[in-house]
Write an enzyme that holds these catalytic residues in place. Sequence first.
Site, PDB file in Angstrom:
ATOM      1  CB  THR A 153      -0.871  -0.014   1.266  1.00  7.01           C
ATOM      2  OG1 THR A 153      -1.806  -1.064   1.137  1.00  7.01           O
ATOM      3  CG2 THR A 153      -1.586   1.297   1.503  1.00  7.01           C
ATOM      4  NE  ARG A 181      -9.201  -7.148   2.974  1.00  3.91           N
ATOM      5  CZ  ARG A 181      -8.131  -6.359   3.019  1.00  3.91           C
ATOM      6  NH1 ARG A 181      -7.856  -5.552   2.020  1.00  3.91           N
ATOM      7  NH2 ARG A 181      -7.344  -6.382   4.062  1.00  3.91           N
ATOM      8  N   GLY A 183     -10.202  -3.149   3.017  1.00  2.00           N
ATOM      9  CA  GLY A 183      -9.209  -3.158   4.087  1.00  2.00           C
ATOM     10  C   GLY A 183      -9.252  -1.884   4.903  1.00  2.00           C
ATOM     11  CG  ASP A 184      -5.609  -0.844   6.752  1.00  2.00           C
ATOM     12  OD1 ASP A 184      -5.555  -1.650   5.806  1.00  2.00           O
ATOM     13  OD2 ASP A 184      -4.634  -0.149   7.103  1.00  2.00           O
ATOM     14  CB  THR A 204       1.385  -0.094   4.686  1.00  2.00           C
ATOM     15  OG1 THR A 204       1.375  -1.244   3.835  1.00  2.00           O
ATOM     16  CG2 THR A 204       2.739  -0.006   5.361  1.00  2.00           C
ATOM     17  N   GLY A 205       0.005  -2.605   5.918  1.00  2.00           N
ATOM     18  CA  GLY A 205       0.072  -3.889   6.618  1.00  2.00           C
ATOM     19  C   GLY A 205      -1.246  -4.612   6.440  1.00  2.00           C
ATOM     20  N   GLY A 207      -4.749  -5.375   6.689  1.00  2.00           N
ATOM     21  CA  GLY A 207      -5.733  -4.381   7.099  1.00  2.00           C
ATOM     22  C   GLY A 207      -6.670  -4.782   8.216  1.00  2.00           C
TER      23      GLY A 207
HETATM   24  N1  ASP Z   1      -3.525  -2.366   4.338  1.00  2.00           N
HETATM   25  C1  ASP Z   1      -3.824  -2.919   3.054  1.00  2.00           C
HETATM   26  C2  ASP Z   1      -5.085  -3.707   3.114  1.00  2.00           C
HETATM   27  O1  ASP Z   1      -5.264  -4.481   4.024  1.00  2.00           O
HETATM   28  C3  ASP Z   1      -2.760  -3.765   2.490  1.00  2.00           C
HETATM   29  C4  ASP Z   1      -1.404  -3.165   2.476  1.00  2.00           C
HETATM   30  O2  ASP Z   1      -1.064  -2.333   3.319  1.00  2.00           O
HETATM   31  O3  ASP Z   1      -0.635  -3.500   1.590  1.00  2.00           O
HETATM   32  O4  ASP Z   1      -5.894  -3.585   2.226  1.00  2.00           O
END
Ligand code: ASP
Length: 286
Positions: A153, A181, A183-184, A204-205, A207
Amino acid sequence: MVEAHLNGVRNAAATAWNILNRGGSALDAVEEAVVVLEDDETFDAGRGSFLNRDGKVQLDALIMDGATLAAGGVGCVEHLRHPVRVARKILSESPHVYFVAEGAERFAVEHGIPLCRNGDLVIPREVDRLREYQAHEEAHRADLFAPTISHDTVGAVALDRDGNIAAATSTGGTLNKAPGRLGDSSLIGCGCFADNKTAAASTTGWGEPIMKLVLAKWAADRVASGNLPEWAAAEAINYLKARVNGHGGIILLDTRGRFGIAHNTPRMAWALWTVKEESSGIERNG
Ligand code: ASP
């Protein structure tokens, strides 16, 4: 892909800095930085994003203005090259804050932003990645939240001459995600947040853990209660690990120009540009 990541974030920071240096707003700076990263196929945003279970790119983005708390977000869009541009249009031209799927795309067209084909966002590298993942799905399921699973992200935070901060985040989400779906990344306070009275943040991470903790807002609140962004960013990542065994990263900035960068994944590419320094990194503690 280390060099590609470092080049990408440096390009984005340089673009944002040019805007700020000319007296532009933090909001413009984060939007343009994220557009650069959406265009860069290295990252999981715009063209080159991870594919969902159906082999499609499905994108989420949010932008937020710390001065006014105005925000714009899009979720589950499939035909937009630059979701952050639509998010920005929503911020400035809609009474609403968040649009999803066809409604978001219809809003884009009504505001002069053309649609693309989903196939225009798909690149061969990601077709191969999805195929490999699905061939070994059982094995991957066991370590779904492993710190080594790639998250790419993109996000930016900025402070302008007027003392305003802003944040933007854009993503293709997680590899092999179920269609629909979210995410965050595009949720206010989870993957992105900005308030002049607290801080601007982008995360990022994986989510799902991040959104349960409303992590960007959690970190910004720690700054509001007098903590340095450097400490609050590190604490946010400690909290993510301790509370929900999450892995990820955060960039955090307050209106005094104090910032924090933290991640508990092995790597997270970042670039920083201030009047005093220009730097970038990717390794933990690097
Ligand atoms: N945070 C993002 C998600 O879960 C993924 C990512 O950070 O790469 O959609």
